[in-house]
Write an enzyme that holds these catalytic residues in place. Structure first.
Site, PDB file in Angstrom:
ATOM      1  N   ASN A  59      -2.584   0.629 -82.910  1.00  0.00           N
ATOM      2  CA  ASN A  59      -2.238   1.431 -81.734  1.00  0.00           C
ATOM      3  C   ASN A  59      -3.425   1.533 -80.770  1.00  0.00           C
ATOM      4  O   ASN A  59      -4.586   1.429 -81.169  1.00  0.00           O
ATOM      5  CB  ASN A  59      -1.678   2.804 -82.096  1.00  0.00           C
ATOM      6  CG  ASN A  59      -2.528   3.590 -83.071  1.00  0.00           C
ATOM      7  OD1 ASN A  59      -3.285   3.033 -83.852  1.00  0.00           O
ATOM      8  ND2 ASN A  59      -2.404   4.907 -83.030  1.00  0.00           N
ATOM      9  N   GLU A  61      -4.509   3.868 -77.618  1.00  0.00           N
ATOM     10  CA  GLU A  61      -4.173   5.063 -76.835  1.00  0.00           C
ATOM     11  C   GLU A  61      -4.869   5.079 -75.478  1.00  0.00           C
ATOM     12  O   GLU A  61      -5.703   4.225 -75.171  1.00  0.00           O
ATOM     13  CB  GLU A  61      -4.514   6.303 -77.668  1.00  0.00           C
ATOM     14  CG  GLU A  61      -3.677   6.346 -78.943  1.00  0.00           C
ATOM     15  CD  GLU A  61      -3.857   7.618 -79.746  1.00  0.00           C
ATOM     16  OE1 GLU A  61      -4.824   8.369 -79.516  1.00  0.00           O
ATOM     17  OE2 GLU A  61      -3.002   7.857 -80.624  1.00  0.00           O
ATOM     18  N   CYS A  70       2.020   1.798 -79.111  1.00  0.00           N
ATOM     19  CA  CYS A  70       2.101   1.775 -80.574  1.00  0.00           C
ATOM     20  C   CYS A  70       1.649   0.416 -81.085  1.00  0.00           C
ATOM     21  O   CYS A  70       1.739  -0.602 -80.377  1.00  0.00           O
ATOM     22  CB  CYS A  70       3.539   1.988 -81.037  1.00  0.00           C
ATOM     23  SG  CYS A  70       4.168   3.657 -80.805  1.00  0.00           S
ATOM     24  N   GLU A  72       3.100  -1.498 -83.275  1.00  0.00           N
ATOM     25  CA  GLU A  72       4.204  -2.463 -83.383  1.00  0.00           C
ATOM     26  C   GLU A  72       4.424  -3.192 -82.062  1.00  0.00           C
ATOM     27  O   GLU A  72       4.553  -4.421 -82.025  1.00  0.00           O
ATOM     28  CB  GLU A  72       5.515  -1.748 -83.767  1.00  0.00           C
ATOM     29  CG  GLU A  72       5.520  -1.127 -85.151  1.00  0.00           C
ATOM     30  CD  GLU A  72       5.016   0.314 -85.157  1.00  0.00           C
ATOM     31  OE1 GLU A  72       4.154   0.660 -84.316  1.00  0.00           O
ATOM     32  OE2 GLU A  72       5.468   1.084 -86.011  1.00  0.00           O
ATOM     33  N   CYS A 108       8.497   4.189 -84.600  1.00  0.00           N
ATOM     34  CA  CYS A 108       9.145   5.134 -83.689  1.00  0.00           C
ATOM     35  C   CYS A 108      10.379   4.494 -83.052  1.00  0.00           C
ATOM     36  O   CYS A 108      10.602   3.281 -83.168  1.00  0.00           O
ATOM     37  CB  CYS A 108       8.163   5.607 -82.617  1.00  0.00           C
ATOM     38  SG  CYS A 108       7.962   4.450 -81.237  1.00  0.00           S
ATOM     39  N   CYS A 111       9.821   1.508 -80.692  1.00  0.00           N
ATOM     40  CA  CYS A 111       9.407   0.309 -81.431  1.00  0.00           C
ATOM     41  C   CYS A 111      10.574  -0.307 -82.184  1.00  0.00           C
ATOM     42  O   CYS A 111      10.685  -1.529 -82.286  1.00  0.00           O
ATOM     43  CB  CYS A 111       8.258   0.632 -82.378  1.00  0.00           C
ATOM     44  SG  CYS A 111       6.718   0.952 -81.488  1.00  0.00           S
TER      45      CYS A 111
HETATM   46  N1  THU Z   1       2.173   5.158 -83.567  1.00  0.00           N
HETATM   47  C1  THU Z   1       2.243   3.816 -83.819  1.00  0.00           C
HETATM   48  O1  THU Z   1       1.371   3.037 -83.419  1.00  0.00           O
HETATM   49  N2  THU Z   1       3.296   3.352 -84.525  1.00  0.00           N
HETATM   50  C2  THU Z   1       4.261   4.142 -85.075  1.00  0.00           C
HETATM   51  O2  THU Z   1       5.147   3.624 -85.745  1.00  0.00           O
HETATM   52  C3  THU Z   1       4.242   5.591 -84.865  1.00  0.00           C
HETATM   53  C4  THU Z   1       3.172   6.113 -83.979  1.00  0.00           C
HETATM   54  C5  THU Z   1       1.011   5.658 -82.831  1.00  0.00           C
HETATM   55  C6  THU Z   1       1.253   6.103 -81.426  1.00  0.00           C
HETATM   56  C7  THU Z   1       0.094   7.059 -81.213  1.00  0.00           C
HETATM   57  O3  THU Z   1      -1.064   6.296 -80.828  1.00  0.00           O
HETATM   58  C8  THU Z   1      -0.168   7.652 -82.584  1.00  0.00           C
HETATM   59  O4  THU Z   1       0.471   6.785 -83.517  1.00  0.00           O
HETATM   60  C9  THU Z   1       0.363   9.058 -82.764  1.00  0.00           C
HETATM   61  O5  THU Z   1       1.693   9.139 -82.383  1.00  0.00           O
END
Ligand code: THU
Length: 158
Positions: A59, A61, A70, A72, A108, A111
């Protein structure tokens, strides 16, 4: 009333085939490189291509929170769903321990929709291994299981 049900399996890391264990290790290594200064929740993904290659991502941010991505979708953005050379067999998703909730992570909603775009375009199912830092794994052998009533190109008449 109608009901939706879907098949899933549970396993422990060490009981899965070696190539799957390798995929999960690759996802864990990728999580170490996550850029998650705001949530501190580091997610790693490893994708196994049909030709055996592994592609990883984490991920990423942003101070403008919605601009973050994310793990994925970060990985899938590198793959063209219409390219037969880039067919995906499976993907492993994991995270580094931060909270007491250690249930295996699941992608999520956005994704899931993105994984399905890939699966529908390639016309072959994608196995999704959802992992936790303790070596527990929940997996589905078809990504449609993760998103009932998903939206697709069919809805657009394509
Ligand atoms: N996140 C992912 O990268 N993949 C997921 O399947 C769930 C959430 C990340 C997004 C964000 O950077 C952090 O996790 C918290 O939500």
């Amino acid at each position: 009333m109608e009901q939706f049900s879907f098949p899933f399996q549970r396993s422990l890391n060490g009981q899965l085939p070696v190539e799957v264990q390798q995929l999960i290790v690759a996802a864990r290594n990728a999580a170490q490189h996550a850029y998650a200064p705001y949530s501190n929740f580091k997610v790693g993904v490893a994708v196994r291509m049909k030709d055996g290659r592994i592609i990883t991502g984490a991920n990423h941010e942003n101070a403008s929170y919605p601009a973050g991505t994310c793990a994925e979708r970060g990985v899938l953005a590198n793959i063209n769903p219409n390219d037969k050379q880039q067919e995906i067999k499976s993907m492993a998703v994991t995270y580094l321990a931060t909270s007491p909730d250690t249930f295996p992570i699941s992608p999520c909603g956005i994704c899931r929709q993105t994984i399905l775009e890939q699966q529908l375009a390639q016309g072959a199912p994608i196995t999704v291994y959802m992992c936790n830092p303790d070596g527990e794994v929940v997996y589905v052998e078809d990504a449609t299981s993760l998103l009932p009533f998903y939206f697709s190109s069919k809805n657009l008449g394509k």
